[in-house]
Design a protein around this motif. Sequence first.
Motif, PDB file in Angstrom:
ATOM      1  N   ILE A 183      31.994  38.049  45.125  1.00 30.70           N
ATOM      2  CA  ILE A 183      31.054  39.150  44.903  1.00 30.70           C
ATOM      3  C   ILE A 183      31.783  40.492  44.945  1.00 30.70           C
ATOM      4  O   ILE A 183      31.543  41.388  44.117  1.00 30.70           O
ATOM      5  CB  ILE A 183      29.925  39.111  45.954  1.00 30.70           C
ATOM      6  CG1 ILE A 183      29.031  37.878  45.728  1.00 30.70           C
ATOM      7  CG2 ILE A 183      29.077  40.386  45.889  1.00 30.70           C
ATOM      8  CD1 ILE A 183      27.982  37.672  46.800  1.00 30.70           C
ATOM      9  N   ALA A 184      32.721  40.645  45.909  1.00 30.16           N
ATOM     10  CA  ALA A 184      33.486  41.897  46.027  1.00 30.16           C
ATOM     11  C   ALA A 184      34.362  42.114  44.798  1.00 30.16           C
ATOM     12  O   ALA A 184      34.445  43.232  44.255  1.00 30.16           O
ATOM     13  CB  ALA A 184      34.331  41.862  47.295  1.00 30.16           C
ATOM     14  N   GLU A 185      35.020  41.044  44.347  1.00 23.44           N
ATOM     15  CA  GLU A 185      35.880  41.154  43.162  1.00 23.44           C
ATOM     16  C   GLU A 185      35.056  41.489  41.926  1.00 23.44           C
ATOM     17  O   GLU A 185      35.470  42.300  41.086  1.00 23.44           O
ATOM     18  CB  GLU A 185      36.629  39.837  42.958  1.00 23.44           C
ATOM     19  CG  GLU A 185      37.648  39.889  41.827  1.00 23.44           C
ATOM     20  CD  GLU A 185      38.451  38.607  41.719  1.00 23.44           C
ATOM     21  OE1 GLU A 185      39.163  38.454  40.719  1.00 23.44           O
ATOM     22  OE2 GLU A 185      38.352  37.774  42.640  1.00 23.44           O
ATOM     23  N   LYS A 186      33.885  40.892  41.833  1.00 22.23           N
ATOM     24  CA  LYS A 186      32.993  41.172  40.703  1.00 22.23           C
ATOM     25  C   LYS A 186      32.571  42.641  40.712  1.00 22.23           C
ATOM     26  O   LYS A 186      32.521  43.306  39.672  1.00 22.23           O
ATOM     27  CB  LYS A 186      31.755  40.276  40.790  1.00 22.23           C
ATOM     28  CG  LYS A 186      30.686  40.532  39.726  1.00 22.23           C
ATOM     29  CD  LYS A 186      29.573  39.505  39.855  1.00 22.23           C
ATOM     30  CE  LYS A 186      28.448  39.791  38.874  1.00 22.23           C
ATOM     31  NZ  LYS A 186      27.691  40.992  39.250  1.00 22.23           N
ATOM     32  N   SER A 187      32.301  43.171  41.909  1.00 20.54           N
ATOM     33  CA  SER A 187      31.898  44.568  42.041  1.00 20.54           C
ATOM     34  C   SER A 187      33.023  45.508  41.611  1.00 20.54           C
ATOM     35  O   SER A 187      32.787  46.523  40.934  1.00 20.54           O
ATOM     36  CB  SER A 187      31.493  44.848  43.488  1.00 20.54           C
ATOM     37  OG  SER A 187      31.111  46.193  43.651  1.00 20.54           O
ATOM     38  N   ILE A 188      34.269  45.167  41.981  1.00 20.98           N
ATOM     39  CA  ILE A 188      35.425  45.986  41.591  1.00 20.98           C
ATOM     40  C   ILE A 188      35.581  46.011  40.080  1.00 20.98           C
ATOM     41  O   ILE A 188      35.797  47.067  39.460  1.00 20.98           O
ATOM     42  CB  ILE A 188      36.709  45.452  42.260  1.00 20.98           C
ATOM     43  CG1 ILE A 188      36.637  45.674  43.783  1.00 20.98           C
ATOM     44  CG2 ILE A 188      37.953  46.130  41.682  1.00 20.98           C
ATOM     45  CD1 ILE A 188      37.755  44.999  44.555  1.00 20.98           C
ATOM     46  N   ASP A 228      31.621  35.722  49.277  1.00 20.69           N
ATOM     47  CA  ASP A 228      31.686  37.165  49.519  1.00 20.69           C
ATOM     48  C   ASP A 228      32.875  37.783  48.790  1.00 20.69           C
ATOM     49  O   ASP A 228      32.790  38.903  48.257  1.00 20.69           O
ATOM     50  CB  ASP A 228      31.788  37.440  51.017  1.00 20.69           C
ATOM     51  CG  ASP A 228      30.506  37.068  51.759  1.00 20.69           C
ATOM     52  OD1 ASP A 228      29.459  36.953  51.088  1.00 20.69           O
ATOM     53  OD2 ASP A 228      30.559  36.887  52.986  1.00 20.69           O
ATOM     54  N   GLU A 262      33.285  45.476  37.853  1.00 18.83           N
ATOM     55  CA  GLU A 262      32.185  46.228  37.251  1.00 18.83           C
ATOM     56  C   GLU A 262      32.445  47.729  37.336  1.00 18.83           C
ATOM     57  O   GLU A 262      32.169  48.481  36.382  1.00 18.83           O
ATOM     58  CB  GLU A 262      30.871  45.867  37.946  1.00 18.83           C
ATOM     59  CG  GLU A 262      30.346  44.482  37.594  1.00 18.83           C
ATOM     60  CD  GLU A 262      29.085  44.130  38.364  1.00 18.83           C
ATOM     61  OE1 GLU A 262      28.804  44.825  39.375  1.00 18.83           O
ATOM     62  OE2 GLU A 262      28.388  43.178  37.968  1.00 18.83           O
ATOM     63  N   ASN A 263      32.982  48.183  38.465  1.00 17.59           N
ATOM     64  CA  ASN A 263      33.285  49.609  38.625  1.00 17.59           C
ATOM     65  C   ASN A 263      34.397  50.049  37.671  1.00 17.59           C
ATOM     66  O   ASN A 263      34.339  51.143  37.086  1.00 17.59           O
ATOM     67  CB  ASN A 263      33.695  49.907  40.069  1.00 17.59           C
ATOM     68  CG  ASN A 263      32.520  49.785  41.033  1.00 17.59           C
ATOM     69  OD1 ASN A 263      31.368  49.975  40.630  1.00 17.59           O
ATOM     70  ND2 ASN A 263      32.808  49.473  42.288  1.00 17.59           N
TER      71      ASN A 263
END
Length: 259
Positions: A231-236, A228, A238-239
């Motif tokens: 996934i959160a770090e990847k989302s950051i 998790d 990407e943003n």
Amino acid sequence: MKISKIYSNHKDFKNITFNLKGLNVIYADVKSTLSEKKNSHALGKTKLTHLIDFLLLKEVNKTSFLISHKSKFINHTFYLELYLNSSQYLTIKRTVQANTKISFKLQDQTTNNYTPPTNWDYKDIPIKTSKTILSKFLSFDFFHNKQYTYRKSINYSLRTQDDFKDVYKLNKFTGGRDINWKPFMFDLLGFNGELLRLKYDNDAKIEEIKALIGSYKMDYGVNVQERDEIIAEKSILENEYKDVETQIDKFNFYNQDKK
């Protein structure tokens, strides 16, 4: 189908003719005294069922009494005569020495005086092919379009003493997988055993997937919490990438050059 006769080429074997119109019983009239330790046990009742199973094309190994005592039976040829639903008689020949080669003869009449046929319709056929041939001769509707053959039902008909502990589950299935016997029993009771078999197949696939996921977790050292976080770090990231990309798109090199 009914068993009509069992006989052998060996003079010491007691040939048997079965009653096709009634009940057949193995009866012991014990005449010895109690001190002689002889009784109605050890008459060969179980051995007879094993011999019938052998003649119905069970594949045998060293646990079979015919193989474990092969020196005593090496010259024996056994014959099983079946009375088929077609009102014909089928003779099956199987030897102990070459027990993987089977012969068949279909006749309109029973054999006389335990004299085996001389000309065989199928001679010395490999056992796997022989099972298919016998299935066609028996022609049991129940086994049509099933993933098993008549062999599946043999042990339910030829039960040992331990097989009566559970009406539905034979002793041989103790400790085994339910898929080996429950779908067949489901069919036998009038239900759709294929649905139960598919259920067990799906259960097995689910367990395989769980095991695969577990192996990946072990190999890569990733647990649920770490996953998790990744996934959160990847989302950051990407943003942030999208923000930078937007700013670049908004920057007009042409206007800047004119200034």
